[in-house]
Enzyme design. Structure first.
Site, mmCIF file in Angstrom:
data_model
loop_
_atom_site.group_PDB
_atom_site.id
_atom_site.type_symbol
_atom_site.label_atom_id
_atom_site.label_comp_id
_atom_site.label_asym_id
_atom_site.label_seq_id
_atom_site.Cartn_x
_atom_site.Cartn_y
_atom_site.Cartn_z
ATOM 1 N N HIS A 17 -1.363 29.855 1.274
ATOM 2 C CA HIS A 17 -1.400 31.160 1.945
ATOM 3 C C HIS A 17 -0.075 31.515 2.604
ATOM 4 C CE1 HIS A 17 -2.081 28.171 5.013
ATOM 5 N NE2 HIS A 17 -1.784 29.059 5.937
ATOM 6 N N ASP A 18 0.830 30.558 2.758
ATOM 7 C CA ASP A 18 2.133 30.800 3.383
ATOM 8 C C ASP A 18 3.271 30.893 2.375
ATOM 9 O OD1 ASP A 18 1.280 30.894 6.028
ATOM 10 O OD2 ASP A 18 1.509 28.735 6.328
ATOM 11 N N GLU A 48 -0.373 19.349 7.578
ATOM 12 C CA GLU A 48 0.775 20.206 7.304
ATOM 13 C C GLU A 48 1.888 19.770 8.245
ATOM 14 O OE1 GLU A 48 1.915 24.954 7.171
ATOM 15 O OE2 GLU A 48 0.762 24.141 8.846
ATOM 16 N N ASP A 69 -3.278 22.064 10.546
ATOM 17 C CA ASP A 69 -2.182 23.023 10.608
ATOM 18 C C ASP A 69 -1.073 22.520 11.535
ATOM 19 O OD1 ASP A 69 -1.396 25.903 9.948
ATOM 20 O OD2 ASP A 69 -1.309 25.943 12.141
ATOM 21 N N ASP A 81 -16.464 46.181 3.092
ATOM 22 C CA ASP A 81 -15.542 46.518 4.183
ATOM 23 C C ASP A 81 -14.090 46.226 3.839
ATOM 24 O OD1 ASP A 81 -15.409 43.762 4.351
ATOM 25 O OD2 ASP A 81 -15.996 43.646 6.474
ATOM 26 N N ASP A 125 -15.303 37.558 2.502
ATOM 27 C CA ASP A 125 -16.226 36.939 3.447
ATOM 28 C C ASP A 125 -16.962 35.775 2.793
ATOM 29 O OD1 ASP A 125 -18.348 38.225 1.912
ATOM 30 O OD2 ASP A 125 -17.856 40.061 2.994
ATOM 31 N N ASN A 142 -19.561 42.995 1.222
ATOM 32 C CA ASN A 142 -20.221 44.090 1.930
ATOM 33 C C ASN A 142 -19.446 45.402 1.938
ATOM 34 O OD1 ASN A 142 -18.171 43.481 3.695
ATOM 35 N ND2 ASN A 142 -19.491 42.795 5.372
ATOM 36 N N ASP A 159 -9.894 24.118 7.810
ATOM 37 C CA ASP A 159 -8.594 24.180 8.479
ATOM 38 C C ASP A 159 -8.772 23.812 9.948
ATOM 39 O OD1 ASP A 159 -5.765 24.881 8.566
ATOM 40 O OD2 ASP A 159 -6.237 26.286 6.963
ATOM 41 N N ASP A 166 -15.029 40.064 -1.354
ATOM 42 C CA ASP A 166 -15.768 40.848 -0.365
ATOM 43 C C ASP A 166 -17.188 41.081 -0.878
ATOM 44 O OD1 ASP A 166 -16.557 42.630 1.637
ATOM 45 O OD2 ASP A 166 -15.575 44.343 0.677
#
Length: 580
Positions: A351-352, A278, A216, A35, A39, A33, A108, A31
């Site tokens: 990520h899965d 994938e 994907d 939040d 990013d 910023n 992706d 990150d």
């Protein structure tokens, strides 16, 4: 043996055979910023980490504009960046910075479905007479049922995210198909206008300078449709829903669509790109079709067979012990099956998938040893290795202790359905999610020992793993024996050694339940790889003498003990010998 010049030329011309790909899940990377969400400007701050690691390609999970129902895999605008990640200008700056450091960029590509907030779907939904009505899968209620009533869905298929694959639209009185979230309606690839719109978008990204796509669930784009446009029910094995897989996975026009995509999008610039699909449910035979260069479809695919070996009958939240012999049989089958035609994508994490050291290794006393052993085994296979952010640090599962800590839509819907059907109590749900949740891979990258791991100055969108005080990039970088530096050495090995890139694979010790072993052979060179997949010392009989044989790489500070053909391996030890 003198190498055939034509073979040598082909080896060197295919750039991605020597490449290692690094996946960034932007929401959890860095990150910039405050939040609490990673990013693109955050990525710019960490490029030196990627350069030091030595990777050749960065694959970005989606940064497109999205309602974030499925963390960006529900796209509402393919040609813009979501404000939570930055702007198109920020993305251009990241791509330029990576290119300047010799790192290619893969985006992706999520085109089995869009968001229900995409302009295409809004128009499709607006009227049965809409020109885009047939861009998605709309169907009336099952014959004899009142539209919207229980059981009236056009088929009995169950969604990957729980519930039915069909969502009723009251305004038009019809249902739309969504294999995943109800906010992810499936595109109808039978419609040539859909395909051309997708191809035009892909050409737009390539013209902006990206170097390929990770596609994907690309093998879901063709559905099995009857001559009258009907879709058939699936077999019911457990629960209220049928299995739609036979009708939605590897459909009858899949290869036709991929070959058309090649002609329409990649023709003329194919050699510079990386295309990986994938493909859940793909077999070795499917893999040969997808990746045979003569067929002009994909370079490689992500197969899922090895990722299901620790799943029980009820799926990813149902844990069972991994049998190393099954793992060897599975990976070995893909290695030999694609050896003469095609190419493997090699991965433990993404990520899965939960963290591999917590699944197949030991994330406690032997975290470093088991993480580096698993890395060695994977990277010495034939194929292109993929490293998921934090994997190179030996990051572990989050071990969350409360359901409120989870954010993933799949996990939350699984928990809600399990509660509704009274299958599991809260303690059992916490145990199931602690093992199988995708959120285990989505906690922030652990850059240092600070409370928020150096990821953000604010409150992170998902909790930081508490072990960041001991497992973090700063600590890993300072320790030459760390997981991070072992990954660096493995990546350099692939760059330097042709036998690692191109050598034929042959499994050793197939029936040994504790040690993973194989050879890689190229012309007159041969490597022998051994990995102890347990926390106990193991002794194995090698098929050749190892006295005096050079160790190419290992994960302990010194070489293992050998006596002739007998090799003694310490807990979670990995060693690679140059046999000849």
């Amino acid at each position: 043996m003198t190498p055939d010049p034509a073979t040598e030329a082909r080896r060197e011309a295919t750039w991605w055979t020597s490449a290692v790909v690094y996946q960034i899940y932007p929401r959890s990377f860095q990150d910039s910023n405050g939040d609490g969400i990673g990013d693109l400007r955050g990525v710019l701050r960490r490029i030196d980490h990627l350069v030091e690691l030595g990777v050749d390609v960065v694959w970005f999970s989606p940064v497109y504009r999205s309602p974030q129902d499925d963390n960006g895999y529900d796209i509402s605008d393919y040609r813009d960046v979501d404000p939570i990640f930055g702007t198109l200008a920020d993305l251009d700056a990241v791509v330029d910075a990576l290119h300047e450091r010799g790192i290619r960029v893969v985006m992706d590509l999520v085109v089995n479905h869009t968001s229900d907030e995409h302009a295409w779907f809004a128009e499709s939904r607006s009227s049965k007479d809409s020109p885009k009505r047939d861009w998605y899968w709309w169907r009336p209620a099952r014959e004899g049922f009142e539209p919207g009533a229980p059981g009236a869905e056009p088929t009995n298929w169950g969604s990957f995210f729980s519930g039915s694959t069909w969502e009723f639209d009251e305004a038009s009185g019809e249902y739309f198909l969504h294999l995943f979230s109800r906010k992810q309606p499936d595109l109808n690839w039978e419609n040539p206008q859909v395909r051309e719109a997708v191809y035009d978008m892909m050409r737009w990204w390539l013209d902006r300078g990206i170097d390929g796509f990770r596609m994907d669930v690309i093998n879901f784009i063709s559905k099995a449709v009857g001559e009258d446009g009907s879709l058939a029910d699936g077999a019911v094995s457990h629960g209220p829903y049928g299995d739609g897989g036979p009708h939605t996975i590897n459909g009858p026009r899949l290869h036709e669509f991929l070959q058309e995509m090649h002609r329409e999008v990649f023709e003329g610039r194919r050699d510079t790109l990386l295309l990986v699909g994938e493909t859940p449910g793909a077999t070795v035979e499917d893999g040969r079709l997808f990746t045979d260069p003569a067929r002009a479809e994909l370079d490689m695919i992500f197969t899922f067979e090895h990722m299901g070996l620790d799943h029980g009958p009820a799926g990813r939240f149902d844990r069972r012990p991994v049998d190393l012999r099954e793992l060897k049989a599975t990976l070995g089958r893909w290695q030999t099956g694609l050896q003469d035609a095609g190419w493997n994508a090699l991965y433990w994490e993404n990520h899965d998938q939960p963290r591999i050291v917590s699944r197949f290794g030991d994330d406690g006393a032997f975290r470093r040893e088991s993480a580096t052993m698993l890395a060695t085994i994977l990277h010495l296979h034939r194929g292109t290795p993929y490293v998921y952010q934090g994997e190179e640090l030996g990051m572990t599962n989050a071990h969350f202790t409360d359901l409120s800590q989870y954010r993933d839509i799949e996990s939350l819907r699984f928990a809600a359905e399990a509660r509704e059907l009274d299958r599991l109590n809260d303690a059992q749900l916490v145990e199931a999610l602690a093992f199988g949740s995708r959120d285990n891979a989505r906690t922030p990258v652990q850059w240092d020992a600070s409370p928020q791991a150096g990821f953000t100055d604010g409150e992170p969108w998902i909790s930081v793993n508490p072990n960041t005080t001991t497992v973090n990039a700063e600590a890993e970088r300072a320790d030459e024996a760390s997981v991070f530096h072992h990954y660096r050495r493995l990546i350099a090995l692939r760059h330097d050694e042709a036998v690692v890139r191109w050598g034929d694979f042959a499994m050793l010790l197939d029936d040994d339940p504790h040690v993973y072993a194989f050879t890689r052979t190229l012309d007159d060179e041969q490597l022998a790889v051994f990995g102890n997949a347990t926390g106990e010392p193991r002794t194995v009989e090698a098929p050749f003498a190892l006295d005096g044989v050079a160790v190419l790489i290992g994960n302990y500070g010194d070489d293992p003990v050998v006596r002739g053909t007998v090799l003694g391996l310490r807990p979670w030890e990995a060693v690679v010998y140059r046999v000849r």
